[in-house]
Write a protein that holds these residues in place. Structure first.
Motif, PDB file in Angstrom:
ATOM      1  N   LYS A 783      55.502  48.689  -0.324  1.00 53.55           N
ATOM      2  CA  LYS A 783      54.180  49.280   0.464  1.00 53.55           C
ATOM      3  C   LYS A 783      54.634  50.439   1.220  1.00 53.55           C
ATOM      4  O   LYS A 783      54.132  51.528   1.327  1.00 53.55           O
ATOM      5  CB  LYS A 783      53.756  48.418   0.927  1.00 53.55           C
ATOM      6  N   GLN A 818      47.457  49.299   8.222  1.00 60.70           N
ATOM      7  CA  GLN A 818      47.386  49.624   6.722  1.00 60.70           C
ATOM      8  C   GLN A 818      48.174  48.923   5.730  1.00 60.70           C
ATOM      9  O   GLN A 818      47.912  48.253   5.004  1.00 60.70           O
ATOM     10  CB  GLN A 818      47.746  51.107   6.628  1.00 60.70           C
ATOM     11  N   GLY A 821      46.781  45.416   5.608  1.00 58.82           N
ATOM     12  CA  GLY A 821      45.510  45.688   4.727  1.00 58.82           C
ATOM     13  C   GLY A 821      44.254  45.603   5.468  1.00 58.82           C
ATOM     14  O   GLY A 821      43.204  45.204   5.270  1.00 58.82           O
ATOM     15  N   SER A 824      41.535  50.175   5.263  1.00 57.30           N
ATOM     16  CA  SER A 824      41.615  50.586   3.869  1.00 57.30           C
ATOM     17  C   SER A 824      41.067  51.876   3.492  1.00 57.30           C
ATOM     18  O   SER A 824      40.804  52.048   2.449  1.00 57.30           O
ATOM     19  CB  SER A 824      41.151  49.312   2.761  1.00 57.30           C
ATOM     20  N   SER A 825      40.566  52.832   4.568  1.00 60.08           N
ATOM     21  CA  SER A 825      40.185  53.809   4.396  1.00 60.08           C
ATOM     22  C   SER A 825      40.108  54.732   5.291  1.00 60.08           C
ATOM     23  O   SER A 825      40.324  54.261   6.564  1.00 60.08           O
ATOM     24  CB  SER A 825      38.467  53.896   3.803  1.00 60.08           C
TER      25      SER A 825
END
Length: 845
Positions: A783, A818, A821, A824-825
């Motif tokens: 990630k 981020q 999680g 997420s935007s």
């Protein structure tokens, strides 16, 4: 269809080899000539029905797809109707006649090796395959072996022939049968022919040697001319005998010699025949005896090698010692150069004595190491001139019981000949007589421009009075048919002066390197050739740079590392293409062995250990057993190398490595055990294999992988760090090893702990087979590589954030969320930072 054939007038070696080849190729047919050696004829009259032989006439040659040649290399010497053969036909050769070319193409199924008999080669295959032999086959093989080695007395006999005889003895070889057929009594017809040959002898004096030529003519063919020629040689005091006998329509020529100065190879080749240097034969078809005589007699001067002079054998330049130097000085020089004695000179460089190892040992025993040499040297000096023959030098050594003789050019010392020089000359003479001439292979390998340039340099070398050579790796690759146009021209003499001669005669420019005695000649066509002075070198101490002095080609080759790199090829016009191989490098190429030249070579230069591995891996060779033992015993001397030199050698190995073979080979030599002070565990190799298969890895990564499972890995690897980047890599790896990764539950928290660790380090750590990782560590790495922040510093400014250090804090926390999680935007990220800003402002108020 496969067919096994040998030469015409087939002898016991040919017949035995055909029968042995049938054991290896059971589907093949043996086709035998109707012309047999006389002793074979007698044998066949009794034993022929025990073997399956076909006549040439009974074979349908147009259907032959594979031809197996034994005891012969050329189809035209077999007497078969070659015009009837297919255009594309496979040939398989088992032969022991020169030239012994090195075959490296696996599709060339040729075995042409220097042994006493062709049957030896085939016996080795039968032994390896454990083929069952009948008593008759064993006895026939023995006849071939004993007859072609002269009962193991011919100079061409090798240790492999004795091993073959041992194998046959274990299978109950009947020596009585061998004795009965190898030297049978002469028949009445043979006795008549022998008498006629004996009484028709003519004597030719050639450069101090006596060569007998005997001619005869008779209506019918008669076997046994080879045996009769040998008996004629025994019965005369000649050094060589050539018999020329017309039998029916054809003239048969047989040559035999007892002197090592006789070499029939070039002579017999001119006449379309073949054989060894001192035993050869040919057949001149549909020729009169007089025509044969007129063709043969002008050629016989070719068989005599010129008298070898002291100048050609001596070592030079001569290492001398002054009469006022001490005994201790002499001992140190003997150790340094590996010599057992030196000429002693005075202030005027005049020869005044000889000091030997015995003289030095005696003086030191009586504690006179401080004494001058002149008190212990031998003053009665035996010398020879440069034009003396090697035989004269040898006789002087025997007569005076001395081990070295100074060679003089008038009153000046030109060189020295020791017992070692004599022994080396005698031993290599027969060996070198069978070397291939490399002219054709050179022409096929290098560019046309380079070939003509080398010919030009050789011509200039002859004109200038020096010898010119190509040496080392170029000659090795030439024999292996490997492309290589990176060559130096090595000169016995002043390389810089010769380079000036080349430029003066042919144009171009010279760049001198006085320190090394070399020069680079740039030709008018802009080709660059390095001209190098032959040199010798010695090491004042282990792993130091060598001390270099000008020398000759013998000592220049002596200083090299391995036998396969210690060969030279003459490019002087008078001997262009002649191979020099004083350490049997060509034999090691055939055996695919890496062999060191001298027992202390690894001690003098421990980097040769790494070069041995590099060459072994590059060529797919093995390191010879004694060489490996010497390397292992020299391991402690690795620590005399600087870390930079060690790292450089390991980098060179890593560049050539296609897998871990080189690293495993270093392990068998105890390199890793020495450098890391411990045996490497299995996990080291697991780690190394994973790293090696990862693209972009370096030799430093490999070293770290091997050391990493060790308890003192960080201490060991510190020694090989060469850059700041590598130092950071090790520090970060050490932090990873100590980090409480298993206690950290979320990816975001891992990032808080590992954000500063480089991807390279984390990727390396994840390959460690000794570590137990939670799945989220691998997830974190994946990630982290893909993450792209929703907001940047510019975005924060647009949101009315005042620039400052807190930007980094906001963005870092955003990065953690981020990864977890939680965001997420970009909208969620914007909302979060604004909320954080409000909180900060409220707290500030």
């Amino acid at each position: 269809m496969q067919v096994i054939v040998s030469h015409q007038n087939v002898d016991f070696d040919g017949v035995a080899s055909m029968v042995a080849a049938k054991k290896l190729y059971p589907e093949a047919i043996i086709a035998i000539s109707d012309k047999l050696d006389r002793s074979v004829t007698t044998y066949m009259s009794i034993y022929k029905d025990l073997f399956s032989f076909s006549t040439y006439e009974s074979v349908e040659w147009k259907h032959v797809s594979s031809l197996i040649l034994v005891d012969v290399q050329a189809i035209d010497r077999t007497g078969i109707p070659s015009v009837e053969l297919m255009d594309e036909i496979e040939t398989i050769v088992y032969d022991h006649h020169p030239p012994f070319l090195l075959h490296t193409n696996q599709n060339e199924r040729h075995q042409i090796e220097q042994v006493g008999a062709a049957i030896t080669l085939l016996i080795e295959h039968l032994e390896h395959k454990d083929v069952l032999l009948t008593p008759e086959e064993v006895n026939l093989f023995g006849l071939g072996l004993y007859s072609d080695t002269g009962n193991f007395t011919f100079p061409s006999t090798t240790s492999r022939d004795f091993h073959a005889a041992s194998f046959l003895m274990k299978h109950h070889l009947d020596i009585e049968i061998v004795n009965r057929f190898v030297t049978p009594a002469l028949t009445e017809a043979e006795q008549t022919l022998f008498n006629q040959l004996f009484h028709s002898q003519t004597l030719h004096q050639l450069d101090g040697l006596q060569v007998v030529v005997s001619c005869h003519e008779q209506d019918r063919f008669q076997n046994g001319l080879s045996s009769l020629t040998e008996k004629l040689l025994d019965a005369s005091s000649a050094d060589a005998v050539i018999t020329i006998v017309k039998m029916g329509k054809h003239v048969h020529l047989v040559c035999r010699a007892s002197s090592t100065r006789i070499n029939f190879q070039s002579f017999i080749k001119e006449l379309g025949g073949g054989g060894h240097s001192q035993a050869a034969s040919a057949m001149m078809k549909k020729t009169t005896l007089e025509e044969a005589r007129r063709k043969v007699l002008p050629l016989i001067e070719m068989i005599v090698e010129h008298t070898v002079s002291a100048k050609e054998v001596m070592s030079y330049p001569v290492k001398t010692i002054h009469e006022n130097d001490t005994i201790t000085d002499a001992k140190e020089m003997m150790i340094r150069f590996g010599h057992t004695g030196f000429p002693v000179v005075n202030d005027h460089e005049e020869l005044v004595g000889i000091i030997s190892r015995r003289d030095v040992d005696k003086a030191i025993h009586h504690q006179y190491g401080h004494a001058p040499i002149k008190g212990y040297m031998t003053r009665e000096i035996v010398t020879k001139q440069v034009d003396s023959t090697i035989d004269e030098v040898q006789q002087a050594m025997i007569r005076h019981n001395i081990g070295r003789i100074p060679i003089m050019d008038d009153q000046n010392i030109a060189g020295i000949i020791s017992r070692t020089n004599i022994i080396s000359y005698l031993q290599k003479k027969e060996y070198e007589a069978n070397f291939p001439n490399l002219v054709q292979r050179l022409e096929d390998t290098v560019s046309k421009e380079h070939f003509h340039l080398l010919k030009l340099i050789g011509k200039e070398a002859d004109r200038f009075g020096v010898n010119a050579y190509l040496v080392g790796g170029f000659v090795r690759d030439l024999l292996l048919k490997r492309p290589n146009e990176d060559f130096d021209v090595v000169i016995e003499g002043d390389g810089i002066e010769f380079a000036n001669v080349l430029a003066a005669s042919n144009g171009g420019s010279i760049k001198k390197h006085d320190t090394f005695g070399t020069a680079t000649w740039t030709t008018p066509d802009d080709m660059k050739i390095d001209i190098v002075t032959c040199r010798t070198e010695y090491y004042a101490e282990t792993a130091s740079l060598p001390i270099v002095r000008s020398s000759n080609i013998h000592e220049d080759l002596t200083r090299r590392d391995f036998t396969i790199n210690a060969m030279a090829m003459s490019i002087s016009e008078h001997s262009f293409g002649k191979l020099l191989d004083e350490y049997q490098g060509i034999e090691d190429l055939k055996a695919k062995k890496i062999r060191i030249l001298h027992p202390i070579s690894f001690i003098e230069d421990p980097t040769r250990i790494f070069r041995a591995v590099r060459f072994a891996v590059r060529f797919g060779y093995s390191i010879e057993k004694e060489t490996a033992r010497l390397a292992q015993s020299a391991m402690s001397h690795l620590f005399s190398l600087s870390q930079q030199r060690l790292r450089q050698e390991l980098t060179l190995i890593h560049k050539e490595a296609k897998d871990l073979e080189a690293f495993y080979l270093l392990d068998t030599l105890n390199v890793w055990k020495t450098l890391f002070q411990k045996e490497l565990p299995a996990s080291s190799w697991q780690y190394a294999e994973r790293v090696f298969n990862q693209s972009g890895h370096t030799v430093f990564h490999m070293l770290t992988a091997l050391a990493s499972p060790l308890s003192n890995w960080r201490e060991m690897i510190q020694l090989y760090i060469m850059t700041a980047k590598e130092r950071v890599f090790i520090e970060q790896l050490n932090e990873l090893k100590q980090a409480p990764i298993e206690e950290i539950k979320s990816i975001g928290e891992l990032h808080r702990y590992l954000y500063a660790v480089h991807d390279e380090t984390l990727r390396f750590y994840l390959m460690d087979p000794t570590q137990r990782f939670h799945t989220h560590l691998d997830d974190y790495f994946k990630k982290r590589q893909k993450i792209s922040l929703y907001l940047t510093g510019d975005d924060l400014i647009k949101l009315d954030f005042k620039p400052g250090p807190h930007f980094r804090d906001y963005l870092f926390e955003l990065e953690i969320k981020q990864l977890n999680g939680e965001i997420s935007s970009k909208e969620e990220a914007t909302k979060w930072v604004l909320e954080e800003k409000q909180k900060a402002e409220a707290n500030h108020l």
